[in-house]
Each structure stands twice: as C-alpha cells, then as structure tokens.
Motif scaffolding. Sequence first.
Motif, PDB file in Angstrom:
ATOM      1  N   ALA A 228      -1.416   4.853   2.259  1.00 33.14           N
ATOM      2  CA  ALA A 228      -1.445   6.090   1.475  1.00 33.14           C
ATOM      3  C   ALA A 228      -0.592   5.948   0.219  1.00 33.14           C
ATOM      4  CB  ALA A 228      -0.949   7.266   2.319  1.00 33.14           C
ATOM      5  N   ILE A 229       0.593   5.336   0.371  1.00 30.10           N
ATOM      6  CA  ILE A 229       1.471   5.115  -0.778  1.00 30.10           C
ATOM      7  C   ILE A 229       0.841   4.112  -1.736  1.00 30.10           C
ATOM      8  CG2 ILE A 229       3.721   4.218  -1.488  1.00 30.10           C
ATOM      9  CD1 ILE A 229       4.805   5.260   1.222  1.00 30.10           C
ATOM     10  N   ASN A 230       0.302   3.027  -1.183  1.00 30.89           N
ATOM     11  CA  ASN A 230      -0.301   1.979  -2.004  1.00 30.89           C
ATOM     12  C   ASN A 230      -1.536   2.466  -2.749  1.00 30.89           C
ATOM     13  OD1 ASN A 230      -0.850  -0.984  -2.699  1.00 30.89           O
ATOM     14  ND2 ASN A 230      -2.726  -0.393  -1.644  1.00 30.89           N
ATOM     15  N   LYS A 231      -2.257   3.425  -2.177  1.00 30.78           N
ATOM     16  CA  LYS A 231      -3.498   3.887  -2.796  1.00 30.78           C
ATOM     17  C   LYS A 231      -3.275   4.339  -4.227  1.00 30.78           C
ATOM     18  CE  LYS A 231      -7.698   5.326  -3.308  1.00 30.78           C
ATOM     19  NZ  LYS A 231      -8.803   4.348  -3.465  1.00 30.78           N
ATOM     20  N   GLN A 232      -2.192   5.063  -4.479  1.00 35.86           N
ATOM     21  CA  GLN A 232      -1.969   5.558  -5.830  1.00 35.86           C
ATOM     22  C   GLN A 232      -1.012   4.684  -6.636  1.00 35.86           C
ATOM     23  OE1 GLN A 232      -4.254   7.044  -6.619  1.00 35.86           O
ATOM     24  NE2 GLN A 232      -4.338   9.233  -6.242  1.00 35.86           N
ATOM     25  N   LEU A 233      -0.156   3.920  -5.985  1.00 36.86           N
ATOM     26  CA  LEU A 233       0.671   2.972  -6.735  1.00 36.86           C
ATOM     27  C   LEU A 233      -0.137   1.751  -7.161  1.00 36.86           C
ATOM     28  CD1 LEU A 233       4.095   3.003  -4.850  1.00 36.86           C
ATOM     29  CD2 LEU A 233       3.448   4.186  -6.948  1.00 36.86           C
TER      30      LEU A 233
ATOM     31  N   GLN B 194      -2.076  -3.496  -5.025  1.00 36.01           N
ATOM     32  CA  GLN B 194      -2.951  -4.658  -4.936  1.00 36.01           C
ATOM     33  C   GLN B 194      -3.387  -5.128  -6.316  1.00 36.01           C
ATOM     34  OE1 GLN B 194      -3.886  -1.695  -3.727  1.00 36.01           O
ATOM     35  NE2 GLN B 194      -5.973  -1.196  -4.339  1.00 36.01           N
ATOM     36  N   SER B 195      -3.432  -4.200  -7.293  1.00 40.59           N
ATOM     37  CA  SER B 195      -3.741  -4.608  -8.663  1.00 40.59           C
ATOM     38  C   SER B 195      -2.601  -5.422  -9.246  1.00 40.59           C
ATOM     39  CB  SER B 195      -4.001  -3.377  -9.539  1.00 40.59           C
ATOM     40  OG  SER B 195      -5.192  -2.723  -9.138  1.00 40.59           O
ATOM     41  N   ALA B 196      -1.364  -5.082  -8.865  1.00 33.92           N
ATOM     42  CA  ALA B 196      -0.218  -5.882  -9.301  1.00 33.92           C
ATOM     43  C   ALA B 196      -0.302  -7.282  -8.711  1.00 33.92           C
ATOM     44  CB  ALA B 196       1.079  -5.201  -8.878  1.00 33.92           C
ATOM     45  N   LEU B 197      -0.733  -7.373  -7.448  1.00 31.60           N
ATOM     46  CA  LEU B 197      -0.896  -8.680  -6.812  1.00 31.60           C
ATOM     47  C   LEU B 197      -1.975  -9.492  -7.515  1.00 31.60           C
ATOM     48  CD1 LEU B 197      -0.261 -10.639  -4.505  1.00 31.60           C
ATOM     49  CD2 LEU B 197      -1.941  -9.412  -3.111  1.00 31.60           C
ATOM     50  N   THR B 198      -3.097  -8.825  -7.853  1.00 34.24           N
ATOM     51  CA  THR B 198      -4.176  -9.500  -8.570  1.00 34.24           C
ATOM     52  C   THR B 198      -3.697  -9.981  -9.936  1.00 34.24           C
ATOM     53  OG1 THR B 198      -5.828  -8.123  -7.458  1.00 34.24           O
ATOM     54  CG2 THR B 198      -6.506  -9.221  -9.474  1.00 34.24           C
ATOM     55  N   ALA B 199      -2.959  -9.120 -10.643  1.00 36.64           N
ATOM     56  CA  ALA B 199      -2.443  -9.494 -11.966  1.00 36.64           C
ATOM     57  C   ALA B 199      -1.481 -10.668 -11.863  1.00 36.64           C
ATOM     58  CB  ALA B 199      -1.748  -8.293 -12.608  1.00 36.64           C
ATOM     59  N   THR B 200      -0.652 -10.684 -10.823  1.00 28.99           N
ATOM     60  CA  THR B 200       0.288 -11.790 -10.625  1.00 28.99           C
ATOM     61  C   THR B 200      -0.451 -13.103 -10.395  1.00 28.99           C
ATOM     62  OG1 THR B 200       1.933 -10.288  -9.677  1.00 28.99           O
ATOM     63  CG2 THR B 200       2.196 -12.635  -9.217  1.00 28.99           C
TER      64      THR B 200
ATOM     65  N   GLY C 156      -9.860   9.788  -5.137  1.00 31.21           N
ATOM     66  CA  GLY C 156      -8.633   9.058  -4.853  1.00 31.21           C
ATOM     67  C   GLY C 156      -7.645   9.891  -4.055  1.00 31.21           C
ATOM     68  N   TRP C 157      -7.436  11.147  -4.472  1.00 31.87           N
ATOM     69  CA  TRP C 157      -6.493  12.013  -3.762  1.00 31.87           C
ATOM     70  C   TRP C 157      -7.013  12.403  -2.381  1.00 31.87           C
ATOM     71  CZ3 TRP C 157      -1.758  11.801  -5.013  1.00 31.87           C
ATOM     72  CH2 TRP C 157      -1.363  11.648  -6.334  1.00 31.87           C
ATOM     73  N   THR C 158      -8.343  12.513  -2.247  1.00 31.61           N
ATOM     74  CA  THR C 158      -8.911  12.791  -0.920  1.00 31.61           C
ATOM     75  C   THR C 158      -8.634  11.632   0.029  1.00 31.61           C
ATOM     76  OG1 THR C 158     -10.670  14.176  -1.839  1.00 31.61           O
ATOM     77  CG2 THR C 158     -11.039  13.247   0.353  1.00 31.61           C
ATOM     78  N   THR C 159      -8.768  10.415  -0.482  1.00 34.19           N
ATOM     79  CA  THR C 159      -8.480   9.237   0.338  1.00 34.19           C
ATOM     80  C   THR C 159      -7.019   9.221   0.774  1.00 34.19           C
ATOM     81  OG1 THR C 159     -10.188   7.966  -0.821  1.00 34.19           O
ATOM     82  CG2 THR C 159      -8.541   6.717   0.406  1.00 34.19           C
ATOM     83  N   VAL C 160      -6.104   9.552  -0.145  1.00 34.53           N
ATOM     84  CA  VAL C 160      -4.686   9.630   0.200  1.00 34.53           C
ATOM     85  C   VAL C 160      -4.456  10.663   1.299  1.00 34.53           C
ATOM     86  CG1 VAL C 160      -2.398  10.289  -0.643  1.00 34.53           C
ATOM     87  CG2 VAL C 160      -3.869   8.838  -2.045  1.00 34.53           C
ATOM     88  N   ALA C 161      -5.092  11.832   1.151  1.00 34.08           N
ATOM     89  CA  ALA C 161      -4.933  12.899   2.147  1.00 34.08           C
ATOM     90  C   ALA C 161      -5.444  12.453   3.514  1.00 34.08           C
ATOM     91  CB  ALA C 161      -5.672  14.159   1.685  1.00 34.08           C
TER      92      ALA C 161
ATOM     93  N   ILE D   4      -0.312   6.178 -11.412  1.00 42.42           N
ATOM     94  CA  ILE D   4      -1.310   6.671 -10.465  1.00 42.42           C
ATOM     95  C   ILE D   4      -2.569   5.842 -10.621  1.00 42.42           C
ATOM     96  CG2 ILE D   4      -2.666   8.644  -9.723  1.00 42.42           C
ATOM     97  CD1 ILE D   4       0.335   8.880  -9.210  1.00 42.42           C
ATOM     98  N   GLY D   5      -2.935   5.138  -9.558  1.00 44.57           N
ATOM     99  CA  GLY D   5      -4.056   4.214  -9.636  1.00 44.57           C
ATOM    100  C   GLY D   5      -5.418   4.869  -9.672  1.00 44.57           C
TER     101      GLY D   5
END
Length: 203
Positions: free
Chosen positions: A69-74, A77-83, A23-28, A16-17
């Motif tokens: 919505a799915i990406n917000k908590q997974l 984009q941080s995985a992309l940055t890390a890559t 964060g959960w409000t943004t997802v909602a 959960i990012g």
Amino acid sequence: MQDIYSCVFGTWQPGIGDPTWQGWTTVAVYLAVAALALRAASRGVFPAPSARRERIFWSLVALVLLGLAINKQLDLQSALTATGRCLAKLQGWYGQRRAVQTEFIAAIGTLSLLSLIGLLWLLRGTLRRSAPAIVGLCFVSGFVLIRAAGFHHFDHLLGMPTLLSVRANMVLELTGPLLIAAAALALKHDDRGPDTSGRPGDC
C-alpha cells in the motif's frame, strides 16, 4: 556513487506514483485487506496444532500488504527500475539489458518457487483454509516484482483499458488481494474454537 545518484534522481523523483482514482482505490484495497489479515492473525479461530503457524502467516500477509500500500504511491519499483537502467548505462551493458532482465525474472521465479515451498511447509495441514491466500500473496508479489523489472511491453499491456475504462493494471493488481480477502473472510465460518478432535490434516 555521485554519478548514479545524479542519474537515478534525474529520471525518478519521489512523489505520488498514481494519483488517479484507480491508484487510490488500489491503495484502499491493500489497506483493507491488510486489516483483514491482521484481524485473522489476532483471532483465536485456528485449530490448536497449527494456530501459531497460521497466526505467523497472516501477520506476514498483513505486513506485506501494508508495504505494498505504501509502495503503490511512493512508486519505489520505478526507483529500482531507474537504478538498474542507470547502472546499465554507466557500466556499459545497456545493450544487453534484455538478457539481464530475463535473468532477473528467472531469479525472481526461483525465489518465488522457494517461497511457495516454504509457505506450503509452514502451512502444512491447513491448505483448506490458507490456499487462496497463498495463491493471492504469490500473485501480487510476482506482479509487483515483474513491474520492477521494467519490461516495456508488459507496461504497455498493463496500461490498456478494459471494461468501463478500468486499466488492466488494476484488474491484475487487485486479483491477489481479493483472493487473500476471500480467504480471510472465510475464516469466520470456521470460528468454532480450538479443534481437539484430532482430525487428519489439522496437524
């Protein structure tokens, strides 16, 4: 391949990012606006000449918002940055990463411009209804992609609190979805059935 795999998952782990209320409000909000976009796509409120194009547009909007919505908590984009960071270190260009980030932003800007031109062409003659949604979609997509570029100064700005301790990140991230929601809700005021008057601009 094993080296980059180890590097990426050494600095980023699935989870959960943003487990905060913001964060959960943004997802909602993403999910609610996606539902509004899907509702707009399924209703027969558009004038006949542009109905199919507008339904395609609102279906795409719903799909993008569901993905966000799915990406917000997974936090993909941080995985992309890390890559990108791991590639830079392993390939020896980490010291020039700012130049690469600048080129990335330029490429994203070009792609966004081309996408905007494509949307304007798809929705020609319908901008009275769809312009706020187009702006909102460009806004939220650009926001997510710039976050993925990993500019630390931008990340610091997004973490700063604003009114009532709400992070600037949340304010900026919700601007796009709220514009889309406003456009989707406004469609009900045009619920008069197919337009057969042949008015200019509706074809």
